[in-house]
Design a protein around this motif. Sequence first.
Motif, PDB file in Angstrom:
ATOM      1  N   GLU A 247     -55.875 -72.512  20.888  1.00  0.00           N
ATOM      2  CA  GLU A 247     -55.786 -72.629  19.425  1.00  0.00           C
ATOM      3  C   GLU A 247     -56.075 -71.253  18.818  1.00  0.00           C
ATOM      4  O   GLU A 247     -57.039 -70.594  19.211  1.00  0.00           O
ATOM      5  N   ASN A 259     -59.187 -69.185  18.503  1.00  0.00           N
ATOM      6  CA  ASN A 259     -60.235 -70.083  18.021  1.00  0.00           C
ATOM      7  C   ASN A 259     -60.920 -70.737  19.211  1.00  0.00           C
ATOM      8  O   ASN A 259     -62.089 -70.514  19.468  1.00  0.00           O
ATOM      9  N   GLU A 260     -60.179 -71.532  19.946  1.00  0.00           N
ATOM     10  CA  GLU A 260     -60.771 -72.143  21.141  1.00  0.00           C
ATOM     11  C   GLU A 260     -59.687 -72.495  22.147  1.00  0.00           C
ATOM     12  O   GLU A 260     -58.494 -72.467  21.841  1.00  0.00           O
TER      13      GLU A 260
END
Length: 348
Positions: A247, A259-260
């Motif tokens: 992400e 993001n992750e």
Amino acid sequence: MSNITLGIIGGGQLGSMLAISAKKLNIKTVIYCDDPDAPAQNFCDEFISGNYNDKEKVIKFVNLVNYVTYEFENIPFKTLSEINKLKPVLPKPSVNRLIQHRLAEKDFVNNLNIRTTRYASVENKSEIEALEDLLPGILKTTTLGYDGKGQHPVNTVEDFNSLNIDYSKGYILEKLVKLKKEISIIITRFNDQKYEIYEPIENKHEDQILKFSKIPADIDKKIYDQSKDWAMSIAEELKYVGTLCVEFFIDRNDNLYVNEIAPRVHNSGHLTINAYNVSQFENHVRAVCGLEQIPLKKISNATMVNLIGDQITNYRKFPKFSDNEFFFDYLKKEIKEKRKMGHITTLI
Ligand code: ADP
Ligand code: MG
């Protein structure tokens, strides 16, 4: 029927869709889940409900299968590594342990020279004043969060006082990124330098829950290439086997940040079921079970809308769809607020 049986830990909608893909490939599935009402039991060949620490039941499950994979991150490392002594667990348990911890995950990404937002570990309240330059930010639990659970927006140092938090559980403070857009990359790694990678998907969240995804993402070539390159570096460094999602945030100055990472199939990839010749689920099953890699071909552009909570009710009552619309009901027993109940993919 092939003689492969795939074990899947976790019985939510991702487990269901993995089981459906496996069936198409003549692979049997056994699902193990701690929720006796898990919806994936409607789609697999065999279902076992038990705690993730219940050795006896876990071994019964392992004895039924050739390979084990999982559809969510929050499985005890000990359980996965014990299983791995008996049958191959893919992605590897060590990958899951790294990614299920937000701090370890971000350190790993930064060590690859890939940008994330700035962050710091928060272990007790006294550390907060020193972290003022990370404000406004989001305080998140380092483990067990999903769909925005365990997250608290904080704008000022005073905001921390109104939060009733047990810092010993482990927290991370992340600087808030001024978002222009969010995108994700879904990639399936089969082996060294062998990938299938989907084009970037543009995502919109509501209340920190994914609401809408579409391809093509409205992004420039630099971000298109950089997001794919970063996802490949991450998958390669992890020696990953299976489908992985990265992400990303794009800020208002067109900077890209990771993001992750999700070490599994992902909600933003639901549209790959209808928009590609091989879905993220089928690719995951192919990679984990050592089947043939098939070059990806896009069939159509697409959008996907998540049906959250009682948004599913009307579609259940009046299932009227056009030929280019595909409705998925996850068959969850109970409708709950903020619970993902189904989705609709539209080919455009
Ligand atoms: P989850 O594990 O719940 O998916 P995420 O860290 O992906 O947690 O957060 C969910 C959503 O919240 C993100 O997709 C984004 O919309 C928003 N968000 C989270 N962290 C940040 C941040 N540091 N800056 C801006 N938005 C954020
Ligand atoms: Mg997320």
